[in-house]
Design a protein around this motif. Structure first.
Motif, PDB file in Angstrom:
ATOM      1  N   GLY A 198       0.771  -1.236   0.000  1.00  0.00           N
ATOM      2  CA  GLY A 198       0.000   0.000   0.000  1.00  0.00           C
ATOM      3  C   GLY A 198       0.796   1.277   0.000  1.00  0.00           C
ATOM      4  N   GLY A 199       2.117   1.189  -0.041  1.00  0.00           N
ATOM      5  CA  GLY A 199       2.942   2.381  -0.088  1.00  0.00           C
ATOM      6  C   GLY A 199       3.156   2.853  -1.518  1.00  0.00           C
ATOM      7  N   ASP A 200       4.002   3.854  -1.657  1.00  0.00           N
ATOM      8  CA  ASP A 200       4.338   4.325  -3.000  1.00  0.00           C
ATOM      9  C   ASP A 200       5.824   4.602  -3.086  1.00  0.00           C
ATOM     10  N   LYS A 201       6.266   5.007  -4.271  1.00  0.00           N
ATOM     11  CA  LYS A 201       7.690   5.183  -4.531  1.00  0.00           C
ATOM     12  C   LYS A 201       8.329   6.187  -3.581  1.00  0.00           C
ATOM     13  N   ALA A 202       7.590   7.203  -3.201  1.00  0.00           N
ATOM     14  CA  ALA A 202       8.144   8.254  -2.346  1.00  0.00           C
ATOM     15  C   ALA A 202       8.417   7.757  -0.932  1.00  0.00           C
ATOM     16  N   GLU A 203       7.930   6.532  -0.622  1.00  0.00           N
ATOM     17  CA  GLU A 203       8.035   6.049   0.744  1.00  0.00           C
ATOM     18  C   GLU A 203       9.061   4.925   0.916  1.00  0.00           C
ATOM     19  N   TYR A 204       9.926   4.703  -0.079  1.00  0.00           N
ATOM     20  CA  TYR A 204      10.835   3.578   0.050  1.00  0.00           C
ATOM     21  C   TYR A 204      11.795   3.753   1.225  1.00  0.00           C
ATOM     22  N   SER A 205      12.069   4.993   1.597  1.00  0.00           N
ATOM     23  CA  SER A 205      12.953   5.218   2.731  1.00  0.00           C
ATOM     24  C   SER A 205      12.252   4.943   4.063  1.00  0.00           C
ATOM     25  N   GLN A 206      10.948   4.686   4.028  1.00  0.00           N
ATOM     26  CA  GLN A 206      10.189   4.355   5.230  1.00  0.00           C
ATOM     27  C   GLN A 206       9.884   2.859   5.289  1.00  0.00           C
ATOM     28  N   SER A 207      10.790   2.061   4.770  1.00  0.00           N
ATOM     29  CA  SER A 207      10.536   0.627   4.653  1.00  0.00           C
ATOM     30  C   SER A 207      10.307  -0.037   6.008  1.00  0.00           C
ATOM     31  N   GLU A 208      10.856   0.536   7.066  1.00  0.00           N
ATOM     32  CA  GLU A 208      10.637  -0.045   8.388  1.00  0.00           C
ATOM     33  C   GLU A 208       9.150  -0.053   8.732  1.00  0.00           C
ATOM     34  N   LYS A 209       8.458   0.964   8.270  1.00  0.00           N
ATOM     35  CA  LYS A 209       7.007   1.055   8.465  1.00  0.00           C
ATOM     36  C   LYS A 209       6.288  -0.105   7.780  1.00  0.00           C
ATOM     37  N   ARG A 266      21.147   0.994   3.418  1.00  0.00           N
ATOM     38  CA  ARG A 266      20.463   1.504   4.600  1.00  0.00           C
ATOM     39  C   ARG A 266      19.638   2.752   4.282  1.00  0.00           C
ATOM     40  N   GLU A 267      19.853   3.334   3.117  1.00  0.00           N
ATOM     41  CA  GLU A 267      19.010   4.451   2.679  1.00  0.00           C
ATOM     42  C   GLU A 267      17.613   3.973   2.315  1.00  0.00           C
ATOM     43  N   PHE A 268      17.486   2.683   1.995  1.00  0.00           N
ATOM     44  CA  PHE A 268      16.207   2.148   1.523  1.00  0.00           C
ATOM     45  C   PHE A 268      15.484   1.292   2.551  1.00  0.00           C
ATOM     46  N   ALA A 269      16.235   0.716   3.493  1.00  0.00           N
ATOM     47  CA  ALA A 269      15.624  -0.228   4.432  1.00  0.00           C
ATOM     48  C   ALA A 269      16.588  -0.521   5.572  1.00  0.00           C
ATOM     49  N   PRO A 270      16.089  -1.036   6.703  1.00  0.00           N
ATOM     50  CA  PRO A 270      16.994  -1.557   7.728  1.00  0.00           C
ATOM     51  C   PRO A 270      17.861  -2.653   7.124  1.00  0.00           C
ATOM     52  N   VAL A 271      19.134  -2.686   7.500  1.00  0.00           N
ATOM     53  CA  VAL A 271      20.074  -3.619   6.892  1.00  0.00           C
ATOM     54  C   VAL A 271      20.565  -4.644   7.907  1.00  0.00           C
ATOM     55  N   ILE A 272      20.500  -5.912   7.494  1.00  0.00           N
ATOM     56  CA  ILE A 272      21.032  -7.028   8.254  1.00  0.00           C
ATOM     57  C   ILE A 272      22.330  -7.469   7.584  1.00  0.00           C
ATOM     58  N   PHE A 273      23.373  -7.675   8.363  1.00  0.00           N
ATOM     59  CA  PHE A 273      24.621  -8.177   7.795  1.00  0.00           C
ATOM     60  C   PHE A 273      24.724  -9.675   8.026  1.00  0.00           C
TER      61      PHE A 273
END
Length: 268
Positions: free
Chosen positions: A145-156, A184-191
């Protein structure tokens, strides 16, 4: 203070007895107030090098066993998905559904997982530009339900990305620490510290690896800054049925996790 995500367990379900031994060995990490713990095991290793390699117990038996671990220990569960039809069955047990690295661009797979309530952990392909992982994130976000402008809010939208190394010639991987910052600009990152030391196809019909480098890469990633760590573990890695050369011995894992937490504490 935000907790460090930790995904840990055996590479593949070998037996319920083995699964339970490892689960018992991870209780202290689950109880650590600084850790957001998830128990990891695969019901199927669908991308083994050889047809003769052990794959696991399969979807139904595997999810039943993971369900028992969840019930007994109260662990949150993460496991891999390989086919779109598996999403609904996996989501009944798994709190996190992981998209394997080789499948990180598979639209139908990402979309079906995004239709569930589970967190999505998308592993970066060994062949991928880390900046292009934003598009895999967007597939999940748009489905939810999100949009392109919200990719930096991926944690949501409960979407994570996972770094597991990049191909460096044949049979070798390297970790470009810049990718942790970029993704990490796009989503929380797991190593993924254990698969990052893998040597694909170097074991004569199976993957090799060198787990001695896991602590160094994990501590480096902690210094760069990530949201969590993926570390497979086993009480006897030399005799594990999958990815033994990469895994951290169960008795050594708590000390390594403690050192990572120390590094994060200094940075904060």
């Amino acid at each position: 203070m935000k907790k460090m995500i930790l995904l840990s367990g055996p590479c593949v379900i070998e037996s319920y007895e083995n699964l339970r031994v490892i689960a018992l060995g991870l209780k202290a990490l689950n109880q650590n107030p600084r850790i957001d713990f998830y128990f990891k095991a695969s019901f199927d290793k669908a991308n083994r090098t050889s047809l003769d390699s052990y794959r696991g117990p399969g979807l139904e038996a595997g999810m039943e066993m993971l369900g028992e671990i969840k019930k007994e220990f109260g662990y949150k569960i993460i496991t891999d998905i390989h086919e779109s039809y598996q999403a609904k069955t996996i989501a009944k047990v798994a709190d996190v559904i992981q998209i394997p690295a080789f499948l990180c661009r598979q639209t139908d797979l990402i979309v079906e997982v995004a239709k569930t309530d589970s967190i999505i952990n998308i592993k970066k392909g060994q062949f991928m530009n880390p900046a292009d992982m934003r598009y895999s994130v967007l597939k999940a976000i748009k489905t939810r339900g999100g949009d392109k402008a919200e990719y930096s809010q991926s944690e949501k939208y409960n979407v994570w990305l996972c770094e597991r190394g990049s191909s460096f010639g044949y049979g070798n991987l390297v970790v470009d620490m810049r990718s942790l910052v970029i993704m990490r600009e796009f989503a929380p990152v797991i190593f993924d510290a254990t698969h990052s030391v893998q040597m694909p196809g170097a074991g004569g019909g199976k993957s090799g690896g060198d787990s001695s480098f896991v602590p160094y890469l994990a501590k480096a990633a902690a210094a760069v800054g990530v949201d969590g760590f993926f570390m497979e573990t086993h009480p006897d890695p030399k005799n594990a049925l999958s990815d033994g050369p990469n895994m951290v011995s169960l008795d050594l894992l708590p000390d390594l996790v403690g050192k990572i937490l120390d590094i994060q504490g200094v940075l904060k």
